[in-house]
Write a protein that holds these residues in place. Structure first.
Motif, short mmCIF file in Angstrom:
data_model
loop_
_atom_site.label_atom_id
_atom_site.label_comp_id
_atom_site.label_asym_id
_atom_site.label_seq_id
_atom_site.Cartn_x
_atom_site.Cartn_y
_atom_site.Cartn_z
N SER A 173 0.84 -1.18 0.00
CA SER A 173 0.00 0.00 0.00
C SER A 173 0.89 1.24 0.00
O SER A 173 1.97 1.24 0.59
CB SER A 173 -0.88 0.01 1.26
N LEU B 160 0.51 5.56 0.38
CA LEU B 160 -0.29 6.76 0.57
C LEU B 160 0.30 7.97 -0.14
O LEU B 160 -0.39 8.91 -0.46
CB LEU B 160 -0.44 7.08 2.07
N SER C 53 2.46 9.50 -3.42
CA SER C 53 2.78 9.16 -4.81
C SER C 53 4.26 8.91 -5.02
O SER C 53 4.64 8.18 -5.94
CB SER C 53 2.28 10.26 -5.74
N GLY D 108 -4.02 1.77 -1.97
CA GLY D 108 -3.68 2.94 -1.18
C GLY D 108 -4.15 4.21 -1.85
O GLY D 108 -4.57 4.21 -3.01
N GLY D 109 -4.04 5.29 -1.13
CA GLY D 109 -4.56 6.57 -1.58
C GLY D 109 -3.96 7.11 -2.86
O GLY D 109 -4.63 7.81 -3.61
N SER D 110 -2.70 6.78 -3.14
CA SER D 110 -2.06 7.33 -4.34
C SER D 110 -2.01 6.35 -5.50
O SER D 110 -1.49 6.66 -6.56
CB SER D 110 -0.64 7.78 -4.00
N THR E 65 -3.74 3.85 -8.41
CA THR E 65 -4.94 3.72 -9.23
C THR E 65 -4.98 2.33 -9.86
O THR E 65 -3.96 1.64 -9.95
CB THR E 65 -4.96 4.76 -10.37
N LEU F 68 -8.53 0.03 -3.26
CA LEU F 68 -8.26 1.35 -2.70
C LEU F 68 -8.05 1.27 -1.19
O LEU F 68 -7.16 1.89 -0.64
CB LEU F 68 -9.40 2.33 -3.02
N THR F 69 -8.85 0.43 -0.53
CA THR F 69 -8.77 0.32 0.93
C THR F 69 -8.31 -1.08 1.33
O THR F 69 -8.29 -2.00 0.50
CB THR F 69 -10.15 0.56 1.58
#
Length: 67
Positions: free
Chosen positions: A4, A6, A8, A36-38, A40, A54-55
């Motif tokens: 994961s 977060l 980039s 993770g947040g960064s 895609t 994503l989570t």
């Protein structure tokens, strides 16, 4: 295996991991899920990940489908 990110700036390490696993002949022996947040879905596809979430909860669902 799951990773994961977060930030980039750390997603490049995910690509490096896939390459290292290929070089060492173990890539075909593991399923690789990233998220993770960064991250895609497009990035996951680009580096050859087996799944994307994503989570953490998404990652569990993806891992269940891959097993």
């Amino acid at each position: 295996m799951a990773q994961s990110a977060l930030m980039s700036t750390s997603i490049t390490e995910m690509k490096d991991f896939v390459e290292l696993a290929k070089e060492n002949g173990v890539r075909s022996k593991v399923k690789y899920v990233i998220g993770g947040g960064s991250v895609t879905k497009e990035f996951a596809d680009k580096i050859g990940a087996d799944g994307y979430g994503l989570t953490a909860q998404d990652a569990v669902l993806v891992a269940e489908k891959l097993s």
